[in-house]
Write a protein that holds these residues in place. Structure first.
Motif, PDB file in Angstrom:
ATOM      1  N   PHE A 199       0.833  -1.316  -0.074  1.00  0.00           N
ATOM      2  CA  PHE A 199       0.060   0.321   0.037  1.00  0.00           C
ATOM      3  C   PHE A 199       0.901   1.380   0.046  1.00  0.00           C
ATOM      4  O   PHE A 199       1.788   1.307   0.668  1.00  0.00           O
ATOM      5  N   SER A 200       0.324   2.334  -0.809  1.00  0.00           N
ATOM      6  CA  SER A 200       0.983   3.863  -0.409  1.00  0.00           C
ATOM      7  C   SER A 200      -0.492   4.671  -0.465  1.00  0.00           C
ATOM      8  O   SER A 200      -1.498   4.282  -0.467  1.00  0.00           O
ATOM      9  N   GLY A 201      -0.012   5.868   0.089  1.00  0.00           N
ATOM     10  CA  GLY A 201      -0.969   6.890   0.405  1.00  0.00           C
ATOM     11  C   GLY A 201      -1.081   7.218   1.825  1.00  0.00           C
ATOM     12  O   GLY A 201      -0.199   7.098   2.767  1.00  0.00           O
ATOM     13  N   ARG A 202      -2.544   7.500   2.150  1.00  0.00           N
ATOM     14  CA  ARG A 202      -2.577   7.962   3.842  1.00  0.00           C
ATOM     15  C   ARG A 202      -4.009   7.969   3.985  1.00  0.00           C
ATOM     16  O   ARG A 202      -4.804   7.742   3.102  1.00  0.00           O
ATOM     17  N   ALA A 203      -4.187   7.951   5.326  1.00  0.00           N
ATOM     18  CA  ALA A 203      -5.699   7.962   5.741  1.00  0.00           C
ATOM     19  C   ALA A 203      -5.721   8.831   7.102  1.00  0.00           C
ATOM     20  O   ALA A 203      -4.736   9.122   7.646  1.00  0.00           O
ATOM     21  N   ARG A 204      -6.969   9.341   7.425  1.00  0.00           N
ATOM     22  CA  ARG A 204      -7.100  10.322   8.378  1.00  0.00           C
ATOM     23  C   ARG A 204      -7.586   9.832   9.834  1.00  0.00           C
ATOM     24  O   ARG A 204      -8.500   9.136   9.728  1.00  0.00           O
ATOM     25  N   THR A 205      -7.065  10.258  11.043  1.00  0.00           N
ATOM     26  CA  THR A 205      -7.250   9.494  12.309  1.00  0.00           C
ATOM     27  C   THR A 205      -8.745  10.526  12.532  1.00  0.00           C
ATOM     28  O   THR A 205      -9.410  11.265  11.792  1.00  0.00           O
ATOM     29  N   ASP A 206      -9.490  10.255  13.852  1.00  0.00           N
ATOM     30  CA  ASP A 206     -10.459  11.000  14.217  1.00  0.00           C
ATOM     31  C   ASP A 206     -10.308  12.351  14.587  1.00  0.00           C
ATOM     32  O   ASP A 206     -11.395  13.226  14.338  1.00  0.00           O
ATOM     33  N   ASP A 207      -9.240  12.726  14.938  1.00  0.00           N
ATOM     34  CA  ASP A 207      -8.820  13.944  15.050  1.00  0.00           C
ATOM     35  C   ASP A 207      -8.476  14.897  13.937  1.00  0.00           C
ATOM     36  O   ASP A 207      -8.028  16.071  13.957  1.00  0.00           O
ATOM     37  N   GLY A 208      -8.350  14.264  12.610  1.00  0.00           N
ATOM     38  CA  GLY A 208      -8.081  15.012  11.387  1.00  0.00           C
ATOM     39  C   GLY A 208      -6.361  14.820  11.062  1.00  0.00           C
ATOM     40  O   GLY A 208      -6.350  15.441   9.938  1.00  0.00           O
ATOM     41  N   THR A 209      -5.771  14.087  11.881  1.00  0.00           N
ATOM     42  CA  THR A 209      -4.362  14.042  11.556  1.00  0.00           C
ATOM     43  C   THR A 209      -4.200  12.877  10.111  1.00  0.00           C
ATOM     44  O   THR A 209      -4.939  11.608  10.552  1.00  0.00           O
ATOM     45  N   TRP A 210      -3.447  13.219   9.257  1.00  0.00           N
ATOM     46  CA  TRP A 210      -3.020  12.179   8.186  1.00  0.00           C
ATOM     47  C   TRP A 210      -1.943  11.251   8.802  1.00  0.00           C
ATOM     48  O   TRP A 210      -1.088  11.850   9.180  1.00  0.00           O
ATOM     49  N   VAL A 211      -2.107   9.885   8.357  1.00  0.00           N
ATOM     50  CA  VAL A 211      -1.528   8.956   8.790  1.00  0.00           C
ATOM     51  C   VAL A 211      -0.511   8.482   7.549  1.00  0.00           C
ATOM     52  O   VAL A 211      -1.412   7.711   6.512  1.00  0.00           O
ATOM     53  N   ASP A 212       0.700   8.445   7.433  1.00  0.00           N
ATOM     54  CA  ASP A 212       1.372   7.712   6.126  1.00  0.00           C
ATOM     55  C   ASP A 212       1.312   6.223   5.832  1.00  0.00           C
ATOM     56  O   ASP A 212       1.457   5.521   7.130  1.00  0.00           O
ATOM     57  N   LEU A 213       0.624   5.738   4.924  1.00  0.00           N
ATOM     58  CA  LEU A 213       0.499   4.186   4.916  1.00  0.00           C
ATOM     59  C   LEU A 213       1.415   3.584   3.902  1.00  0.00           C
ATOM     60  O   LEU A 213       1.399   2.384   3.629  1.00  0.00           O
ATOM     61  N   ASP A 214       2.400   4.354   3.547  1.00  0.00           N
ATOM     62  CA  ASP A 214       3.447   3.819   2.604  1.00  0.00           C
ATOM     63  C   ASP A 214       4.297   2.738   3.296  1.00  0.00           C
ATOM     64  O   ASP A 214       4.771   2.583   4.401  1.00  0.00           O
ATOM     65  N   GLY A 215       4.192   1.410   2.446  1.00  0.00           N
ATOM     66  CA  GLY A 215       4.897   0.390   2.878  1.00  0.00           C
ATOM     67  C   GLY A 215       4.177  -0.727   3.584  1.00  0.00           C
ATOM     68  O   GLY A 215       4.746  -1.948   3.897  1.00  0.00           O
ATOM     69  N   LEU A 216       2.951  -0.463   3.963  1.00  0.00           N
ATOM     70  CA  LEU A 216       1.929  -1.474   4.497  1.00  0.00           C
ATOM     71  C   LEU A 216       1.729  -2.725   3.523  1.00  0.00           C
ATOM     72  O   LEU A 216       1.893  -2.340   2.229  1.00  0.00           O
ATOM     73  N   VAL A 217       1.879  -3.802   3.952  1.00  0.00           N
ATOM     74  CA  VAL A 217       1.779  -5.154   3.163  1.00  0.00           C
ATOM     75  C   VAL A 217       0.216  -5.701   3.564  1.00  0.00           C
ATOM     76  O   VAL A 217      -0.132  -5.802   4.731  1.00  0.00           O
ATOM     77  N   GLY A 218      -0.254  -6.080   2.601  1.00  0.00           N
ATOM     78  CA  GLY A 218      -1.498  -6.691   2.755  1.00  0.00           C
ATOM     79  C   GLY A 218      -2.137  -7.313   1.502  1.00  0.00           C
ATOM     80  O   GLY A 218      -1.620  -7.721   0.524  1.00  0.00           O
ATOM     81  N   TRP A 219      -3.571  -7.224   1.344  1.00  0.00           N
ATOM     82  CA  TRP A 219      -4.279  -7.596   0.277  1.00  0.00           C
ATOM     83  C   TRP A 219      -5.434  -6.767  -0.180  1.00  0.00           C
ATOM     84  O   TRP A 219      -5.672  -5.962   0.763  1.00  0.00           O
ATOM     85  N   ALA A 220      -5.765  -6.745  -1.384  1.00  0.00           N
ATOM     86  CA  ALA A 220      -7.169  -6.217  -1.922  1.00  0.00           C
ATOM     87  C   ALA A 220      -7.789  -7.220  -2.774  1.00  0.00           C
ATOM     88  O   ALA A 220      -7.145  -7.998  -3.530  1.00  0.00           O
TER      89      ALA A 220
END
Length: 227
Positions: A199-220
């Protein structure tokens, strides 16, 4: 009957699977021709999971628990030899479900983990119900994402990049392996394309902070079922 407690097991066709759920974790043992698994999935203190009831009507629903980013350790034995599973480069996902599915259903599911971050993303089967199964996990804490997400991928070339987006999710998934499963018995049938990758990209926490997702491994994956 209850997520996180008791034993689930199956025996038949040369396959034996035992999943024992305890307050401190889950053990998984499985034997089939050419493969043997013996894994332990500890439950860290404070680790949270996502539980959602998806309503299709007053008498039809599906309850799902997606427990993402759990540590795992143990061994896998194949005909080629025995391989260690280490918490440093592995993670586990537990998926618990109860309910009654519609006869025909399609879903998307993606999950990834790494370095104290994990994501759980779903789509299609929850559309229009008012519920979603989307979440970001940071150091075991769940940040629920209530928006329906847009999934974009090439059904003629599953190994091309996937895009999963919403107001709190900007994710691209880069597959390196595709696993295909098909069953067609006429009235009953299924087809699943599960791609493993990064994975690459980002997602936002409940308080609005963006968290980097680069390098996560998994599936779709995309799954289409008639049952």
């Amino acid at each position: 009957e209850r997520s996180g407690a008791g034993r689930a097991s199956v025996r038949g066709g040369g396959v034996t699977i035992d999943i024992d759920q305890r307050p401190d974790g889950t053990s998984l043992r499985a034997v089939a021709p050419g493969v043997e698994l013996d894994l332990d999935v500890p439950l860290p203190e404070g680790h949270e999971s996502l539980g959602v009831v998806v309503p299709w009507g007053p008498r039809r629903f599906q309850y799902t628990v997606k427990d993402v980013g759990r540590p795992v350790r143990g061994r896998i034995r194949l005909e080629s030899g025995e391989y260690a599973v280490s918490e440093t480069d592995s993670f586990a996902v537990l998926d618990h479900g109860r309910g009654k599915w519609p006869y025909s259903i399609t879903w998307n599911w993606a999950a990834g983990s790494g370095h104290g971050r994990a994501i759980q993303l779903g789509g299609k089967w929850t559309d229009g119900t008012g519920m979603t199964e989307n979440a970001l996990f940071v150091d075991g804490r769940l940040h629920k994402i209530g928006d329906e997400l847009a999934w974009s991928y090439d059904r003629t070339d599953w190994l091309r990049p996937w895009r999963i987006t919403g107001s709190r999710v900007e994710v691209e998934f880069h597959p390196f392996h595709e696993k295909v499963a098909r069953t067609n018995l006429g009235v009953v049938g299924s087809e699943t394309h599960q791609c493993f990758g990064h994975f690459s990209g980002r997602a936002r926490t409940d308080d609005g902070t963006w968290v980097d997702l680069d390098g996560l491994v998994g599936w779709a994956e995309e799954a289409r079922n008639r049952w």
